[in-house]
Design an enzyme around this catalytic site. Sequence first.
Site, PDB file in Angstrom:
ATOM      1  N   PRO A  90       0.840  -1.200   0.000  1.00  0.00           N
ATOM      2  CA  PRO A  90       0.000   0.000   0.000  1.00  0.00           C
ATOM      3  C   PRO A  90       0.873   1.247   0.000  1.00  0.00           C
ATOM      4  O   PRO A  90       1.811   1.335   0.816  1.00  0.00           O
ATOM      5  CB  PRO A  90      -0.814  -0.127   1.287  1.00  0.00           C
ATOM      6  CG  PRO A  90      -0.205  -1.214   2.070  1.00  0.00           C
ATOM      7  CD  PRO A  90       0.722  -2.001   1.207  1.00  0.00           C
ATOM      8  N   GLY A  96       7.535   2.262   3.260  1.00  0.00           N
ATOM      9  CA  GLY A  96       8.700   2.365   2.379  1.00  0.00           C
ATOM     10  C   GLY A  96       8.427   2.014   0.929  1.00  0.00           C
ATOM     11  O   GLY A  96       9.308   1.471   0.253  1.00  0.00           O
ATOM     12  N   SER A  97       7.233   2.369   0.414  1.00  0.00           N
ATOM     13  CA  SER A  97       6.927   1.966  -0.975  1.00  0.00           C
ATOM     14  C   SER A  97       7.813   2.719  -1.975  1.00  0.00           C
ATOM     15  O   SER A  97       8.243   2.128  -2.973  1.00  0.00           O
ATOM     16  CB  SER A  97       5.445   2.135  -1.298  1.00  0.00           C
ATOM     17  OG  SER A  97       5.066   3.471  -1.124  1.00  0.00           O
ATOM     18  N   SER A  98       8.132   3.991  -1.708  1.00  0.00           N
ATOM     19  CA  SER A  98       8.981   4.708  -2.680  1.00  0.00           C
ATOM     20  C   SER A  98      10.403   4.153  -2.644  1.00  0.00           C
ATOM     21  O   SER A  98      11.055   4.014  -3.679  1.00  0.00           O
ATOM     22  CB  SER A  98       8.968   6.216  -2.413  1.00  0.00           C
ATOM     23  OG  SER A  98       9.586   6.507  -1.190  1.00  0.00           O
ATOM     24  N   ALA A  99      10.893   3.799  -1.461  1.00  0.00           N
ATOM     25  CA  ALA A  99      12.236   3.214  -1.358  1.00  0.00           C
ATOM     26  C   ALA A  99      12.274   1.844  -2.042  1.00  0.00           C
ATOM     27  O   ALA A  99      13.243   1.496  -2.717  1.00  0.00           O
ATOM     28  CB  ALA A  99      12.632   3.077   0.107  1.00  0.00           C
ATOM     29  N   ASP A 141      14.990   3.856   5.010  1.00  0.00           N
ATOM     30  CA  ASP A 141      14.041   3.110   4.176  1.00  0.00           C
ATOM     31  C   ASP A 141      14.752   2.359   3.047  1.00  0.00           C
ATOM     32  O   ASP A 141      14.616   1.143   2.906  1.00  0.00           O
ATOM     33  CB  ASP A 141      13.001   4.058   3.548  1.00  0.00           C
ATOM     34  CG  ASP A 141      12.009   4.600   4.566  1.00  0.00           C
ATOM     35  OD1 ASP A 141      12.293   4.498   5.781  1.00  0.00           O
ATOM     36  OD2 ASP A 141      10.966   5.136   4.157  1.00  0.00           O
TER      37      ASP A 141
HETATM   38  C1  MEV Z   1      10.157   7.215   7.384  1.00  0.00           C
HETATM   39  O1  MEV Z   1       9.951   5.860   7.024  1.00  0.00           O
HETATM   40  C2  MEV Z   1      11.047   7.298   8.587  1.00  0.00           C
HETATM   41  C3  MEV Z   1      11.317   8.703   9.119  1.00  0.00           C
HETATM   42  O2  MEV Z   1      12.227   8.526  10.208  1.00  0.00           O
HETATM   43  C4  MEV Z   1      11.906   9.624   8.068  1.00  0.00           C
HETATM   44  C5  MEV Z   1      13.323   9.267   7.666  1.00  0.00           C
HETATM   45  O3  MEV Z   1      13.970   8.431   8.323  1.00  0.00           O
HETATM   46  O4  MEV Z   1      13.791   9.851   6.672  1.00  0.00           O
HETATM   47  C6  MEV Z   1      10.066   9.356   9.656  1.00  0.00           C
END
Ligand code: MEV
Length: 310
Positions: A90, A96-99, A141
């Site tokens: 989702p 982490g979908s974009s990563a 991510d």
């Molecule tokens: C996002 O998955 C995690 C955060 O700590 C942002 C980041 O690490 O860049 C909120």
Amino acid sequence: MVEQTGALNAFGPGKVILLGEHGVVYGRPALAGALSWGVSARAVPSRRCRLLVPGAVRGAGRKLLLSAFARAAAITGQPPVAVSVESDLPPSMGLGSSAALAVACAKVLLEAAGRKPMPRAVAEIAEVMEKEFHGTPSGVDHTTSAQARLIHFRRRPGARSPTVRAVHSPRPLKILVALVGQRSPTRRTVQRLRERRERWRGRYDRLFDEIGRLADEGARAVEAGDLEALGDLMNVNHGLLSSLQLSSGGLDEMVYRLRGLGALGAKLTGAGGDGGAVIGLFWEPEPVMARLSREGIRCFTSQVGGPRAL
Ligand code: MEV
């Protein structure tokens, strides 16, 4: 992986942060694991290097995706392939979908360029793409996705690259992920927290210090097979995230629900804010998933560490 047709396939897993989100942006450690869900990329021979953007992605999202891909294509020397992507994660839920997309693209582009998709090279390209998507991400991510395992991650302020250590669990680490509605973009939630931290720096830094300690203790608990301690650390971490105004009524309600259903620990995961995902650590999450699904709650399970993870 090369098919007989000359096509290449790669997978970028999504991620969950078990401990340490937000603190990780300020140089504190985090404990994060790869999901068995993610993004698949497929590259087929083509006259020029291009991304076939999924039809559902339009407007600003499409532009962002194309410019991120163009940067990855430039780094890998524009291999002559057309890349398509498919996700079972989702989007915009803190998973982490974009990563995962960046890692899947980086892997197929490297392979198409005749290079081995080693985690470090993959992460370097994925980082460039993630910066297009999110501005200044900590890197947890895409590093977790490129490593495809449970890791202890830390990027000290000013450091070019993070310190990454694999965390081995003698026990299966099984989680349930429950989705709690749409949330603001990560970039905005991180920015608002940054503004609060500028104003109340001492207090916020004390909380980040403590969150970092939880991540260190969590890695030790996992390695000792002490999942009850890990669950307790997750509960404490949720409390601290909540005190930083990163939780919401909906997220808290789900956290309490999962604890009531026997979770060893439960917390929001990812950026949080007004929605997103909650994770619960369970000995056996499947019966809980069946029960919540019957109630119409969107959820799934994954093993993020231990024997036979991913
Ligand atoms: C996002 O998955 C995690 C955060 O700590 C942002 C980041 O690490 O860049 C909120």
